[in-house]
Design a protein around this motif. Sequence first.
Motif, PDB file in Angstrom:
ATOM      1  N   GLU A 139     -53.486  24.263 -27.199  1.00 39.89           N
ATOM      2  CA  GLU A 139     -52.708  25.293 -27.878  1.00 39.89           C
ATOM      3  C   GLU A 139     -53.491  26.577 -28.114  1.00 39.89           C
ATOM      4  O   GLU A 139     -52.937  27.553 -28.623  1.00 39.89           O
ATOM      5  CB  GLU A 139     -52.192  24.757 -29.217  1.00 39.89           C
ATOM      6  CG  GLU A 139     -51.274  23.567 -29.105  1.00 39.89           C
ATOM      7  CD  GLU A 139     -49.976  23.917 -28.380  1.00 39.89           C
ATOM      8  OE1 GLU A 139     -49.506  25.063 -28.530  1.00 39.89           O
ATOM      9  OE2 GLU A 139     -49.443  23.034 -27.682  1.00 39.89           O
ATOM     10  N   GLY A 140     -54.760  26.588 -27.787  1.00 38.10           N
ATOM     11  CA  GLY A 140     -55.558  27.786 -27.998  1.00 38.10           C
ATOM     12  C   GLY A 140     -55.740  28.114 -29.470  1.00 38.10           C
ATOM     13  O   GLY A 140     -55.655  29.278 -29.878  1.00 38.10           O
ATOM     14  N   ILE A 141     -56.025  27.109 -30.270  1.00 38.07           N
ATOM     15  CA  ILE A 141     -56.193  27.295 -31.714  1.00 38.07           C
ATOM     16  C   ILE A 141     -57.511  28.022 -31.996  1.00 38.07           C
ATOM     17  O   ILE A 141     -58.550  27.697 -31.425  1.00 38.07           O
ATOM     18  CB  ILE A 141     -56.172  25.939 -32.442  1.00 38.07           C
ATOM     19  CG1 ILE A 141     -54.852  25.202 -32.169  1.00 38.07           C
ATOM     20  CG2 ILE A 141     -56.380  26.128 -33.938  1.00 38.07           C
ATOM     21  CD1 ILE A 141     -53.624  25.939 -32.658  1.00 38.07           C
ATOM     22  N   ASP A 142     -57.450  28.983 -32.911  1.00 35.93           N
ATOM     23  CA  ASP A 142     -58.642  29.755 -33.259  1.00 35.93           C
ATOM     24  C   ASP A 142     -59.359  29.220 -34.496  1.00 35.93           C
ATOM     25  O   ASP A 142     -60.579  29.299 -34.584  1.00 35.93           O
ATOM     26  CB  ASP A 142     -58.263  31.216 -33.504  1.00 35.93           C
ATOM     27  CG  ASP A 142     -57.692  31.877 -32.265  1.00 35.93           C
ATOM     28  OD1 ASP A 142     -58.434  32.010 -31.278  1.00 35.93           O
ATOM     29  OD2 ASP A 142     -56.500  32.250 -32.281  1.00 35.93           O
ATOM     30  N   ILE A 143     -58.597  28.713 -35.492  1.00 36.68           N
ATOM     31  CA  ILE A 143     -59.193  28.228 -36.745  1.00 36.68           C
ATOM     32  C   ILE A 143     -58.606  26.864 -37.081  1.00 36.68           C
ATOM     33  O   ILE A 143     -57.382  26.693 -37.090  1.00 36.68           O
ATOM     34  CB  ILE A 143     -58.931  29.201 -37.911  1.00 36.68           C
ATOM     35  CG1 ILE A 143     -59.504  30.584 -37.594  1.00 36.68           C
ATOM     36  CG2 ILE A 143     -59.542  28.658 -39.205  1.00 36.68           C
ATOM     37  CD1 ILE A 143     -59.181  31.625 -38.666  1.00 36.68           C
ATOM     38  N   CYS A 144     -59.470  25.894 -37.377  1.00 36.44           N
ATOM     39  CA  CYS A 144     -59.047  24.558 -37.815  1.00 36.44           C
ATOM     40  C   CYS A 144     -59.483  24.351 -39.260  1.00 36.44           C
ATOM     41  O   CYS A 144     -60.646  24.578 -39.600  1.00 36.44           O
ATOM     42  CB  CYS A 144     -59.679  23.467 -36.954  1.00 36.44           C
ATOM     43  SG  CYS A 144     -59.095  23.422 -35.262  1.00 36.44           S
ATOM     44  N   LEU A 145     -58.536  23.895 -40.086  1.00 33.97           N
ATOM     45  CA  LEU A 145     -58.839  23.547 -41.471  1.00 33.97           C
ATOM     46  C   LEU A 145     -58.608  22.044 -41.604  1.00 33.97           C
ATOM     47  O   LEU A 145     -57.452  21.583 -41.554  1.00 33.97           O
ATOM     48  CB  LEU A 145     -57.956  24.327 -42.446  1.00 33.97           C
ATOM     49  CG  LEU A 145     -58.161  25.852 -42.459  1.00 33.97           C
ATOM     50  CD1 LEU A 145     -57.230  26.519 -41.443  1.00 33.97           C
ATOM     51  CD2 LEU A 145     -57.866  26.417 -43.835  1.00 33.97           C
ATOM     52  N   VAL A 146     -59.671  21.291 -41.760  1.00 32.98           N
ATOM     53  CA  VAL A 146     -59.604  19.831 -41.642  1.00 32.98           C
ATOM     54  C   VAL A 146     -60.031  19.168 -42.944  1.00 32.98           C
ATOM     55  O   VAL A 146     -61.148  19.382 -43.430  1.00 32.98           O
ATOM     56  CB  VAL A 146     -60.508  19.340 -40.488  1.00 32.98           C
ATOM     57  CG1 VAL A 146     -60.357  17.828 -40.326  1.00 32.98           C
ATOM     58  CG2 VAL A 146     -60.159  20.059 -39.194  1.00 32.98           C
ATOM     59  N   SER A 147     -59.155  18.348 -43.486  1.00 33.58           N
ATOM     60  CA  SER A 147     -59.483  17.500 -44.635  1.00 33.58           C
ATOM     61  C   SER A 147     -59.833  16.101 -44.143  1.00 33.58           C
ATOM     62  O   SER A 147     -59.231  15.608 -43.193  1.00 33.58           O
ATOM     63  CB  SER A 147     -58.292  17.419 -45.604  1.00 33.58           C
ATOM     64  OG  SER A 147     -57.939  18.688 -46.090  1.00 33.58           O
ATOM     65  N   GLU A 148     -60.816  15.481 -44.781  1.00 34.29           N
ATOM     66  CA  GLU A 148     -61.268  14.129 -44.452  1.00 34.29           C
ATOM     67  C   GLU A 148     -61.511  13.941 -42.948  1.00 34.29           C
ATOM     68  O   GLU A 148     -60.898  13.092 -42.303  1.00 34.29           O
ATOM     69  CB  GLU A 148     -60.274  13.095 -44.963  1.00 34.29           C
ATOM     70  CG  GLU A 148     -60.149  13.046 -46.477  1.00 34.29           C
ATOM     71  CD  GLU A 148     -59.340  11.860 -46.954  1.00 34.29           C
ATOM     72  OE1 GLU A 148     -59.939  10.924 -47.508  1.00 34.29           O
ATOM     73  OE2 GLU A 148     -58.105  11.862 -46.761  1.00 34.29           O
ATOM     74  N   PRO A 149     -62.398  14.743 -42.350  1.00 34.55           N
ATOM     75  CA  PRO A 149     -62.701  14.554 -40.920  1.00 34.55           C
ATOM     76  C   PRO A 149     -63.452  13.254 -40.678  1.00 34.55           C
ATOM     77  O   PRO A 149     -64.067  12.699 -41.589  1.00 34.55           O
ATOM     78  CB  PRO A 149     -63.569  15.775 -40.604  1.00 34.55           C
ATOM     79  CG  PRO A 149     -64.235  16.098 -41.908  1.00 34.55           C
ATOM     80  CD  PRO A 149     -63.207  15.793 -42.970  1.00 34.55           C
ATOM     81  N   TYR A 150     -63.405  12.798 -39.447  1.00 34.59           N
ATOM     82  CA  TYR A 150     -64.170  11.606 -39.077  1.00 34.59           C
ATOM     83  C   TYR A 150     -65.656  11.924 -39.071  1.00 34.59           C
ATOM     84  O   TYR A 150     -66.481  11.171 -39.593  1.00 34.59           O
ATOM     85  CB  TYR A 150     -63.716  11.109 -37.705  1.00 34.59           C
ATOM     86  CG  TYR A 150     -64.564   9.984 -37.160  1.00 34.59           C
ATOM     87  CD1 TYR A 150     -64.483   8.697 -37.713  1.00 34.59           C
ATOM     88  CD2 TYR A 150     -65.455  10.210 -36.112  1.00 34.59           C
ATOM     89  CE1 TYR A 150     -65.278   7.663 -37.206  1.00 34.59           C
ATOM     90  CE2 TYR A 150     -66.242   9.180 -35.608  1.00 34.59           C
ATOM     91  CZ  TYR A 150     -66.148   7.905 -36.175  1.00 34.59           C
ATOM     92  OH  TYR A 150     -66.934   6.883 -35.686  1.00 34.59           O
ATOM     93  N   VAL A 151     -65.983  13.080 -38.514  1.00 30.01           N
ATOM     94  CA  VAL A 151     -67.353  13.547 -38.468  1.00 30.01           C
ATOM     95  C   VAL A 151     -67.327  15.066 -38.344  1.00 30.01           C
ATOM     96  O   VAL A 151     -66.385  15.637 -37.800  1.00 30.01           O
ATOM     97  CB  VAL A 151     -68.129  12.919 -37.279  1.00 30.01           C
ATOM     98  CG1 VAL A 151     -67.558  13.385 -35.948  1.00 30.01           C
ATOM     99  CG2 VAL A 151     -69.618  13.232 -37.369  1.00 30.01           C
ATOM    100  N   VAL A 152     -68.359  15.720 -38.880  1.00 30.72           N
ATOM    101  CA  VAL A 152     -68.483  17.176 -38.741  1.00 30.72           C
ATOM    102  C   VAL A 152     -69.594  17.444 -37.733  1.00 30.72           C
ATOM    103  O   VAL A 152     -70.772  17.178 -38.019  1.00 30.72           O
ATOM    104  CB  VAL A 152     -68.804  17.853 -40.086  1.00 30.72           C
ATOM    105  CG1 VAL A 152     -68.961  19.360 -39.892  1.00 30.72           C
ATOM    106  CG2 VAL A 152     -67.714  17.555 -41.105  1.00 30.72           C
TER     107      VAL A 152
END
Length: 392
Positions: A26-39
């Motif tokens: 989708e060509g996403i520019d910014i991701c806001l992630v809660s409870e990621p698996y790993v950073v």
Amino acid sequence: MAKCVQSNLNHSRGAQDLLRQFVLEEGIDICLVSEPYVVPDIPTWLSSDDGLAAIHWRAGGNAGEGSLLGKGRGYVAAKIGDIAVILVYISPNIRLAEFIAHLEDLARVIQLAGDSGRGVLVGGDFNARSHTWDPSWSNRRGELLEEWVASCGMRLRNAGKTATCVRPQGSSVVDLTWSSVNLGPVIYGWQVLKDQETLSDHRYILYSVGVPRREERRSGTSHVRWSWSKFNPENFADALSLTLSWGPAGEDHTTPTGLAGWIERSMTQACESDALVERGAGGYTQILRSSERASKAKAWRDLVGSVEADPWGLPYKLVIGKLRTSQKGLTETLEEDTLRSLLNSLFPRGDGRAPTAQSGSRWDEGWAVTTEEVRAALKKGCAQSVAPGPVA
């Protein structure tokens, strides 16, 4: 225009892999992630101290490059291009006092992030519910969140009441998006992707963010002018008082140049808010009205709740219209010596001995009360339409 996606991955490796694929497609520019698996340990990823909140931006994307503004427990803030982005995760298992502490920390972060006049975007899983964004339920955390948002000058960007979290036991709206007033007009297409597989019980939230109004004006060569015919003194005063309530911070407070810049920005934001109100966008007026509604609703709930604790207290007096006036009573206006003299005259203390029967007194049969007379008096009293309880 920067494309943003927001979601909670529930620490799932599969959910994070699927999000990575979605971002590429989708060509996403910014991701806001809660409870990621790993950073990932790469420059385009930032995370909170506890790893429960993370922000990622696409290198060379439309959003611009990012840098860390601050982080703490459950939040991370980044400057990406011309805006500040803050991602929040607050656990549903913490106590109410901890929840309030989280909000207080976030208020300071939002103030510092937007102090230079840049737009502020706040997203995340707050695990708080209110009828303002969730038609199915409301709780105390939701009430506190509404009051906090109003005090920070932020506005809700959720569109509609589509559930963001779907579980077998029910659905809810706990993933929220907020923004500062100057960023609101350039947030487009906010939507919950109901049919997109996420491998998590949270759905993706997709929207786009443009360049804030302040930055657009800077890029031009003409001098900014305001339409005096559209000026609304009341809206301007409301907006300015809310802006000034924070006060300057950092160099804006300690240096003449910084203070002058802060005053100019405060005036500019108030003028922009007034212009937005004239065009119907709401601006600070909507924030103040939302805060007023939240306060009134809380006062009503507290009043209803007090019925159980004190049924003959404030609610009862409100109903019978016998609330005490603001004027002081007679005994409160008397001097202490005068009041003591009156009380001793009305209620003599005596010599401390038990009262004795008067000598020479005789019983008069006319004083006697029969059982039938008692029953008749009770029957007559029950027939009167008088509410039970003490009479003031």
